[in-house]
Write a protein that holds these residues in place. Structure first.
Motif, PDB file in Angstrom:
ATOM      1  N   TYR A 146     -18.095  -9.665  82.740  1.00  0.00           N
ATOM      2  CA  TYR A 146     -17.277  -8.754  81.939  1.00  0.00           C
ATOM      3  C   TYR A 146     -16.023  -8.365  82.719  1.00  0.00           C
ATOM      4  CZ  TYR A 146     -15.735  -4.490  79.630  1.00  0.00           C
ATOM      5  OH  TYR A 146     -14.991  -3.518  79.018  1.00  0.00           O
ATOM      6  N   GLY A 147     -16.166  -8.215  84.035  1.00  0.00           N
ATOM      7  CA  GLY A 147     -15.012  -7.894  84.875  1.00  0.00           C
ATOM      8  C   GLY A 147     -13.937  -8.963  84.794  1.00  0.00           C
ATOM      9  N   PHE A 148     -14.372 -10.242  84.762  1.00  0.00           N
ATOM     10  CA  PHE A 148     -13.402 -11.328  84.606  1.00  0.00           C
ATOM     11  C   PHE A 148     -12.682 -11.206  83.270  1.00  0.00           C
ATOM     12  CE2 PHE A 148     -12.515 -15.348  82.486  1.00  0.00           C
ATOM     13  CZ  PHE A 148     -11.579 -15.904  83.343  1.00  0.00           C
ATOM     14  N   PHE A 149     -13.445 -11.003  82.215  1.00  0.00           N
ATOM     15  CA  PHE A 149     -12.850 -10.941  80.882  1.00  0.00           C
ATOM     16  C   PHE A 149     -11.918  -9.734  80.737  1.00  0.00           C
ATOM     17  CE2 PHE A 149     -12.918  -9.933  76.333  1.00  0.00           C
ATOM     18  CZ  PHE A 149     -12.501 -11.150  75.823  1.00  0.00           C
ATOM     19  N   LYS A 150     -12.327  -8.615  81.322  1.00  0.00           N
ATOM     20  CA  LYS A 150     -11.535  -7.389  81.166  1.00  0.00           C
ATOM     21  C   LYS A 150     -10.353  -7.337  82.118  1.00  0.00           C
ATOM     22  CE  LYS A 150     -11.889  -2.366  80.972  1.00  0.00           C
ATOM     23  NZ  LYS A 150     -12.776  -1.195  81.108  1.00  0.00           N
ATOM     24  N   LYS A 151     -10.539  -7.764  83.365  1.00  0.00           N
ATOM     25  CA  LYS A 151      -9.514  -7.546  84.390  1.00  0.00           C
ATOM     26  C   LYS A 151      -8.682  -8.786  84.711  1.00  0.00           C
ATOM     27  CE  LYS A 151     -12.344  -3.977  86.589  1.00  0.00           C
ATOM     28  NZ  LYS A 151     -13.086  -3.582  87.808  1.00  0.00           N
ATOM     29  N   ILE A 152      -9.306  -9.950  84.683  1.00  0.00           N
ATOM     30  CA  ILE A 152      -8.608 -11.169  85.115  1.00  0.00           C
ATOM     31  C   ILE A 152      -8.063 -11.958  83.935  1.00  0.00           C
ATOM     32  CG2 ILE A 152      -8.871 -13.361  86.333  1.00  0.00           C
ATOM     33  CD1 ILE A 152     -11.035 -11.992  88.031  1.00  0.00           C
ATOM     34  N   PHE A 153      -8.891 -12.145  82.909  1.00  0.00           N
ATOM     35  CA  PHE A 153      -8.474 -12.983  81.788  1.00  0.00           C
ATOM     36  C   PHE A 153      -7.193 -12.497  81.097  1.00  0.00           C
ATOM     37  CE2 PHE A 153      -8.617 -14.244  77.303  1.00  0.00           C
ATOM     38  CZ  PHE A 153      -8.504 -15.615  77.461  1.00  0.00           C
ATOM     39  N   PRO A 154      -7.016 -11.185  80.858  1.00  0.00           N
ATOM     40  CA  PRO A 154      -5.774 -10.751  80.197  1.00  0.00           C
ATOM     41  C   PRO A 154      -4.513 -11.137  80.974  1.00  0.00           C
ATOM     42  CG  PRO A 154      -7.393  -9.005  80.112  1.00  0.00           C
ATOM     43  CD  PRO A 154      -7.951 -10.046  81.032  1.00  0.00           C
ATOM     44  N   GLU A 155      -4.563 -11.035  82.296  1.00  0.00           N
ATOM     45  CA  GLU A 155      -3.404 -11.401  83.108  1.00  0.00           C
ATOM     46  C   GLU A 155      -3.210 -12.911  83.125  1.00  0.00           C
ATOM     47  OE1 GLU A 155      -0.023 -10.349  85.137  1.00  0.00           O
ATOM     48  OE2 GLU A 155      -1.480  -9.040  84.146  1.00  0.00           O
ATOM     49  N   LEU A 156      -4.317 -13.626  83.197  1.00  0.00           N
ATOM     50  CA  LEU A 156      -4.272 -15.088  83.128  1.00  0.00           C
ATOM     51  C   LEU A 156      -3.671 -15.538  81.803  1.00  0.00           C
ATOM     52  CD1 LEU A 156      -5.297 -17.752  84.576  1.00  0.00           C
ATOM     53  CD2 LEU A 156      -7.351 -17.516  83.183  1.00  0.00           C
TER      54      LEU A 156
END
Length: 201
Positions: free
Chosen positions: A86-96
């Motif tokens: 969930y951390g990837f989806f919430k924190k990393i994916f939007p910037e990616l």
């Protein structure tokens, strides 16, 4: 991350995606007619073409964001019932998405790693329309509401309700669950990373 060199540079990102916090499930009701029409067009243009043999390049039934013709292909493997990303989806994916997907610098491919019945039913729901826009919206809801369905004996009933909120009737959902093209794609997606040396699911 595994880098494979062919005629282009392909990145395989082995991710287990998304644990959950509360999220307004009614957001699914905001799927626009334009999104639905785009989904139908994508399905007509290639979703029904199933390639049983696949590698780490894009195939017609892949869910692709960004530029499908990009020389850089990022393939993200995930399970809808997984706790940890969930951390990837919430924190990393939007910037990616902002820096690389939306401006079409890369092709970002979602592929499911199905490890149980709940993964299968959730993945089929997300893929039911065949389009990337509604797929992403369903995945977001499913992962953020994971605690509400993934560990419930009534998970299929709950997923059917989520489908209805997103505009997919119970009859349409049942039809997708019985569509061998969808389940075959999910099985092939799951098999492929297991062939990679050093893969940890």
């Amino acid at each position: 991350m595994l880098v494979k060199r062919k005629s282009f540079l392909s990145f395989l990102v082995l991710l287990s995606i998304f644990a959950c916090k509360s999220f307004p499930i009614n957001a699914l009701a905001n799927v626009s007619d334009a999104d639905k029409n785009n989904d139908v067009q994508q399905r007509e243009e290639g979703y029904d073409i199933f390639h049983k043999k696949r590698d780490f390049s894009i195939v017609p039934d892949d869910i692709v964001l960004g530029d499908p013709d990009s020389k850089i292909v990022v393939i993200a493997y995930f399970s809808p019932t997984c706790h940890h990303c969930y951390g990837f989806f919430k924190k990393i994916f939007p910037e990616l998405k902002k820096q690389y997907i939306d401006n079409k610098k890369i092709a970002f491919v979602f592929r499911e790693f199905v490890s149980n019945k709940q993964d299968l039913y959730a993945s089929v729901l997300a893929r039911c329309t065949g389009g990337s826009e509604t797929y992403l919206k369903f995945i977001e809801i499913l992962l953020m509401q994971q605690d509400g369905w993934a560990y419930s004996r009534k998970f299929q009933e709950i997923l059917t309700n989520i489908a209805a909120i997103g505009g997919i009737s119970s009859e349409e959902y049942d039809k997708c669950l019985n569509d061998n093209r969808i389940t075959s794609a999910l099985i092939e997606n799951t098999k492929l990373p297991m062939k990679v040396q050093g893969f940890v699911g």
